[in-house]
Enzyme design. Structure first.
Site, short mmCIF file in Angstrom:
data_model
loop_
_atom_site.label_atom_id
_atom_site.label_comp_id
_atom_site.label_asym_id
_atom_site.label_seq_id
_atom_site.Cartn_x
_atom_site.Cartn_y
_atom_site.Cartn_z
N HIS A 61 0.89 -1.13 -0.04
CA HIS A 61 0.07 -0.02 0.29
C HIS A 61 0.80 1.36 -0.02
O HIS A 61 1.48 1.78 1.36
CB HIS A 61 -0.62 0.20 1.37
N HIS A 63 1.63 5.13 -2.10
CA HIS A 63 1.32 6.25 -2.96
C HIS A 63 2.45 6.64 -3.65
O HIS A 63 3.14 7.81 -3.41
CB HIS A 63 0.59 7.30 -2.19
N GLY A 69 -4.13 16.28 -0.47
CA GLY A 69 -4.81 17.01 -1.31
C GLY A 69 -6.37 17.40 -0.52
O GLY A 69 -6.88 18.21 -1.01
N THR A 99 -7.51 9.46 -2.22
CA THR A 99 -8.58 10.54 -2.26
C THR A 99 -8.63 11.17 -3.58
O THR A 99 -9.68 11.45 -4.38
CB THR A 99 -8.43 11.65 -1.17
N TYR A 130 -10.39 6.01 -4.41
CA TYR A 130 -11.41 6.06 -3.29
C TYR A 130 -12.90 6.03 -3.84
O TYR A 130 -13.80 5.48 -3.20
CB TYR A 130 -11.61 7.55 -2.26
N ARG A 163 -15.26 10.37 2.51
CA ARG A 163 -14.34 10.65 1.34
C ARG A 163 -14.70 9.81 0.15
O ARG A 163 -14.35 10.00 -0.89
CB ARG A 163 -12.78 10.80 1.37
N HIS A 224 -6.06 -0.42 6.90
CA HIS A 224 -6.25 0.54 7.87
C HIS A 224 -7.18 -0.11 9.16
O HIS A 224 -7.77 0.66 9.71
CB HIS A 224 -7.02 1.87 7.58
N ASP A 276 1.25 2.72 3.86
CA ASP A 276 0.48 3.79 3.25
C ASP A 276 1.38 4.94 2.96
O ASP A 276 1.36 6.09 3.03
CB ASP A 276 -0.53 4.47 4.57
N SER A 280 -1.37 10.59 2.57
CA SER A 280 -1.82 11.60 3.36
C SER A 280 -2.21 11.13 4.96
O SER A 280 -2.78 9.97 5.05
CB SER A 280 -2.72 12.62 3.24
#
Length: 372
Positions: A61, A63, A69, A99, A130, A163, A224, A276, A280
């Protein structure tokens, strides 16, 4: 060709000091004594009292092109580099969008994955983000899976999060069955990584989507899961009742949670940990307004491994959530990831036994870190 001499390895099971012959990107031979004649090769000799090797860590996982953002353009997090992962012993990564699937897109993510591969780190990605219905490269999630080798599934699809898109159980089930079939066609497992938020419905959609037995729970990976106690309890039930996998986001409490899970479950055979990384870490108030945002670090797997060893876990057990289980959960074990064996990828981290510091990292046959 590279010959590693007299090196104790965990494959992940403990093996005594042996020789490892690496040919190109693969381990081609493991033996007590390997001698070569008539060919050119490099050799590294180890002290079996001072070193041990483990399979490279798998971060399921990440990014890779940044995340964030939620607080406006200024809160976008940076892109990652292969070197920062390799320095932590992570030799395989799975990139995804969160997101923001608008200013960040899948073609950019695919380019980043391929750039990582050119730097000798194994890399894949997920399509979607998402939101639901999901955005793709080919305008069809099954085509993405079948036609793009680097795509392993969908994610991270937001569930029970403000979100997200309030995905229903039937929508989740339909999407997962599509991904399962696309996986069959393309020779992949096919997974959906489900971002689990704080909303009260928790994992209800996942349980309902798998209740009639049509969809195997192993295709849905809730991530998560340790963000709150209720969600963690549901994750335990997901393992006990559905025999599915769960994913924890690495943090300062991860070792404690893993220790508790081992006591509750008896083992960590269905538990993954991911970072992650570069995503963010937002903090919202009760009205959903952003209060604070940081970027996730990428060294969480290394910290978790060391923390588990300090907690008294043996090396084989400590490797499960950061290597062995992620390989199974994502279907990478099919290609030899998560182990050190003949014909598996030549990706391993070599530690100093006393300090637990990484001294050498080899990824896909290349020495990418050398602190000897």
């Amino acid at each position: 060709m590279l010959l590693l001499k007299n090196l104790p390895i965990y494959s992940p099971a403990k093996i005594g000091a042996i020789d490892i012959l690496i040919c190109g990107q693969k381990i081609c031979k493991l033996s007590k004594e390997i001698t070569l004649e008539g060919v050119e090769y490099d050799t590294i000799r180890f002290d079996p009292e001072k070193h041990f090797a483990v399979p490279g860590f798998i971060d399921g996982h990440v990014h890779l092109i940044g995340g964030g953002g939620e607080g406006g353009y200024i809160t976008r997090t940076r892109e990652g580099t292969p070197e920062e992962f390799l320095n932590c012993g992570t030799t395989a990564v799975l990139g995804l969008l969160g997101t923001d699937g608008i200013t960040r897109d899948h073609t950019s993510l695919l380019a980043k994955v391929r750039a990582f591969r050119e730097k000798h780190i194994s890399a894949w990605m997920l399509t979607g983000s998402y939101r639901y219905p999901i955005k793709t490269i080919t305008d069809d999630h099954m085509k993405d899976m079948v036609l793009i080798p680097e795509i392993l599934g969908v994610g991270e699809l937001a569930i029970a999060d403000h979100r997200g898109s309030s995905v229903t159980a039937s929508e989740l089930k339909r999407l997962a069955l599509d991904i399962r079939v696309a996986g069959m066609i393309s020779g992949k497992k096919g997974v959906i990584v489900c971002h689990m938020g704080n909303a009260t419905e928790g994992m209800t959609a996942l349980f309902k989507a798998t209740d009639d037995g049509t969809l195997p729970a192993s295709h849905l990976i809730p991530t998560h899961v340790s963000r709150n106690e209720k969600l963690l309890e549901e994750g335990i039930r997901w393992i006990k009742e559905k025999h599915g996998f769960i994913d924890l986001t690495a943090s300062e409490k991860t070792v404690k949670v893993l220790d508790e899970l081992k006591r509750e479950l008896g083992n960590l055979d269905n538990v993954c940990v991911s970072t992650d990384g570069l995503g963010s870490l937002p903090v919202f108030d009760k009205q959903g307004n952003l209060k604070e945002l940081k970027a996730s670090p990428v060294d969480g797997l290394l910290k978790t491994f060391k923390g588990l060893l300090e907690q008294g876990f043996n090396i084989e057990e400590a490797l499960k959530p950061i290597c062995t289980v992620p390989a199974k959960a994502l279907g990478l074990n099919k290609w030899g990831y998560g182990s050190l064996s003949e014909n598996s990828p030549a990706s391993l981290a070599i530690f100093n036994t006393e300090t637990l510091e990484i001294e050498v990292v080899i990824s896909l046959g290349e020495i990418v870190v050398n602190n000897l």
